[in-house]
Design an enzyme around this catalytic site. Structure first.
Site, PDB file in Angstrom:
ATOM      1  N   GLY A   1       0.842  -1.192   0.000  1.00 47.59           N
ATOM      2  CA  GLY A   1       0.000   0.000   0.000  1.00 47.59           C
ATOM      3  C   GLY A   1       0.871   1.234   0.000  1.00 47.59           C
TER       4      GLY A   1
ATOM      5  CD  GLN B   1       3.422   5.743   2.690  1.00 44.58           C
ATOM      6  OE1 GLN B   1       2.437   5.204   2.207  1.00 44.58           O
ATOM      7  NE2 GLN B   1       4.399   5.045   3.248  1.00 44.58           N
TER       8      GLN B   1
ATOM      9  CB  CYS C   1       5.270   2.018   7.691  1.00 47.77           C
ATOM     10  SG  CYS C   1       4.835   3.536   6.824  1.00 47.77           S
ATOM     11  CG  LEU C   2       6.651   0.892   1.617  1.00 47.12           C
ATOM     12  CD1 LEU C   2       6.055   1.181   0.250  1.00 47.12           C
ATOM     13  CD2 LEU C   2       7.796  -0.102   1.501  1.00 47.12           C
TER      14      LEU C   2
ATOM     15  CG  HIS D   1      -0.407   1.080   7.295  1.00 48.15           C
ATOM     16  ND1 HIS D   1       0.542   0.625   8.173  1.00 48.15           N
ATOM     17  CD2 HIS D   1       0.231   1.947   6.476  1.00 48.15           C
ATOM     18  CE1 HIS D   1       1.711   1.207   7.904  1.00 48.15           C
ATOM     19  NE2 HIS D   1       1.548   2.005   6.865  1.00 48.15           N
ATOM     20  CD  GLU D   2      -1.327   2.435   2.810  1.00 46.40           C
ATOM     21  OE1 GLU D   2      -0.865   3.586   2.689  1.00 46.40           O
ATOM     22  OE2 GLU D   2      -0.599   1.458   3.072  1.00 46.40           O
TER      23      GLU D   2
ATOM     24  CG  HIS E   1       0.394   6.603   5.670  1.00 41.12           C
ATOM     25  ND1 HIS E   1       1.559   7.125   6.175  1.00 41.12           N
ATOM     26  CD2 HIS E   1       0.654   5.294   5.451  1.00 41.12           C
ATOM     27  CE1 HIS E   1       2.473   6.175   6.257  1.00 41.12           C
ATOM     28  NE2 HIS E   1       1.952   5.047   5.830  1.00 41.12           N
TER      29      HIS E   1
END
Ligand code: ZN
Length: 165
Positions: A46, A51, A88-89, A130-131, A134
């Site tokens: 995702g 990001q 998480c990226l 999670h997204e 963000h």
């Protein structure tokens, strides 16, 4: 298509809530393509617009069932509880057991302008939660228990120092 650099912990863009997307146009569809390419290259399941430095309420995902994109997503329902090892990226190479709802109801709009209404569990539900975090300016660290959060912040501060940031 092109990849974008992924913003990492410490970048203020990750802490700001996003604004709703006003129009779904070719620029947004291009951004979606670029974000998917960036996500697959990372690799991740995702990626939210902040990001890649874009303060808009938008994310892309693919948990193994093909790519998707959601414009102006909202969580309208959640139930149960599930602890899962999450990464998480934007916080590379670190993972924590994080408790979140097990099932989630997400609504939004697709890139074709059609309404999206999905009830998800398992990895897809986790990805949605999670997204959307963000897009609200929250990182997974904010979901940790206070002691774990202290440890995480210490690791991240040391890493920032050794990176010269
Ligand atoms: Zn993330």
């Amino acid at each position: 298509m092109a990849t974008h650099p992924i913003r990492v912990f410490g970048d203020p863009v990750l802490r700001q809530p996003t604004l709703d997307v006003g129009v779904i146009d070719d620029a947004l569809r291009q951004l979606a393509d670029d974000m998917l390419e960036t996500m697959y290259a990372a690799p991740g399941v995702g990626l939210a617009a902040p990001q890649v430095g874009v303060q808009r309420r938008f994310f892309v995902y693919d948990v193994g069932d093909g790519p998707g994109a959601v414009v102006n997503p909202r969580i309208v329902g959640a139930s149960g509880e599930w602890t899962y090892l999450e990464g998480c990226l934007s916080v590379p190479d670190l993972h924590w057991e994080i408790v979140r709802p097990a099932r989630v109801h997400l609504v939004g709009v697709g890139l074709d302008g059609d309404e999206i209404d999905i009830e998800a569990d398992d990895l897809l539900g986790r990805c949605f939660l999670h997204e959307v975090d963000h897009l609200d300016g929250k990182l997974l660290i904010s979901r940790l228990a206070p002691d774990d959060r202290k440890d995480a912040m210490r690791i991240l501060r040391q890493r920032a120092l050794s990176d010269g940031r």
